[in-house]
Motif scaffolding. Sequence first.
Motif, PDB file in Angstrom:
ATOM      1  N   MET A 195       4.134   4.671  -6.234  1.00  0.00           N
ATOM      2  CA  MET A 195       4.162   4.663  -7.505  1.00  0.00           C
ATOM      3  C   MET A 195       3.352   5.330  -8.167  1.00  0.00           C
ATOM      4  N   SER A 196       1.931   5.689  -7.488  1.00  0.00           N
ATOM      5  CA  SER A 196       1.021   6.396  -8.274  1.00  0.00           C
ATOM      6  C   SER A 196       1.430   7.882  -8.403  1.00  0.00           C
ATOM      7  N   LEU A 197       2.197   8.439  -7.555  1.00  0.00           N
ATOM      8  CA  LEU A 197       2.679   9.518  -7.624  1.00  0.00           C
ATOM      9  C   LEU A 197       3.733   9.687  -8.865  1.00  0.00           C
ATOM     10  N   VAL A 198       4.634   8.689  -8.706  1.00  0.00           N
ATOM     11  CA  VAL A 198       5.613   8.735  -9.743  1.00  0.00           C
ATOM     12  C   VAL A 198       5.101   8.498 -11.092  1.00  0.00           C
ATOM     13  N   GLY A 199       4.136   7.603 -11.336  1.00  0.00           N
ATOM     14  CA  GLY A 199       3.237   7.369 -12.466  1.00  0.00           C
ATOM     15  C   GLY A 199       2.650   8.654 -12.988  1.00  0.00           C
ATOM     16  N   LEU A 200       2.086   9.495 -12.147  1.00  0.00           N
ATOM     17  CA  LEU A 200       1.398  10.628 -12.463  1.00  0.00           C
ATOM     18  C   LEU A 200       2.380  11.539 -12.880  1.00  0.00           C
TER      19      LEU A 200
ATOM     20  N   LEU B  93       0.826  -1.359   0.049  1.00  0.00           N
ATOM     21  CA  LEU B  93      -0.011   0.231   0.071  1.00  0.00           C
ATOM     22  C   LEU B  93       0.910   1.263   0.040  1.00  0.00           C
ATOM     23  N   MET B  94       2.019   1.254   0.747  1.00  0.00           N
ATOM     24  CA  MET B  94       3.094   2.373   0.720  1.00  0.00           C
ATOM     25  C   MET B  94       3.578   2.603  -0.584  1.00  0.00           C
ATOM     26  N   GLY B  95       3.709   1.382  -1.142  1.00  0.00           N
ATOM     27  CA  GLY B  95       4.576   1.345  -2.678  1.00  0.00           C
ATOM     28  C   GLY B  95       3.378   1.957  -3.655  1.00  0.00           C
ATOM     29  N   LEU B  96       2.296   1.320  -3.545  1.00  0.00           N
ATOM     30  CA  LEU B  96       1.014   1.884  -4.280  1.00  0.00           C
ATOM     31  C   LEU B  96       0.886   3.339  -4.397  1.00  0.00           C
TER      32      LEU B  96
ATOM     33  N   ILE C  68      -0.229   1.827 -13.825  1.00  0.00           N
ATOM     34  CA  ILE C  68       1.173   1.257 -13.636  1.00  0.00           C
ATOM     35  C   ILE C  68       1.088   0.628 -12.148  1.00  0.00           C
ATOM     36  N   ALA C  69       0.640   1.779 -11.270  1.00  0.00           N
ATOM     37  CA  ALA C  69       0.951   1.472  -9.962  1.00  0.00           C
ATOM     38  C   ALA C  69       0.176   0.155  -9.571  1.00  0.00           C
ATOM     39  N   VAL C  70      -0.914  -0.114  -9.842  1.00  0.00           N
ATOM     40  CA  VAL C  70      -1.626  -1.324  -9.440  1.00  0.00           C
ATOM     41  C   VAL C  70      -1.009  -2.069  -9.907  1.00  0.00           C
ATOM     42  N   ILE C  71      -0.649  -2.365 -11.261  1.00  0.00           N
ATOM     43  CA  ILE C  71       0.163  -3.684 -11.619  1.00  0.00           C
ATOM     44  C   ILE C  71       1.360  -3.852 -10.918  1.00  0.00           C
TER      45      ILE C  71
END
Length: 68
Positions: A22-27, A16-19, A39-42
Amino acid sequence: METKRRTLVKAVVWNLMGLATMSLVGLAMTGSAAVGGAIAVINTLIGLSCYFIYERVWTHVRWGRFHD
């Protein structure tokens, strides 16, 4: 030895911390919340599976443990 439930909870919290990260990085990298989120979910699903297996394997490794 660690229970499977404890391993799963640790894996879920870590991912969950990684999600979120990764969501912020992906955005930031794509400019799209939908693409960044996908990308974050995968990544999280793959990471969760790998982490769980990794932790379960290490529960069987005796090296480095101290027993009273």
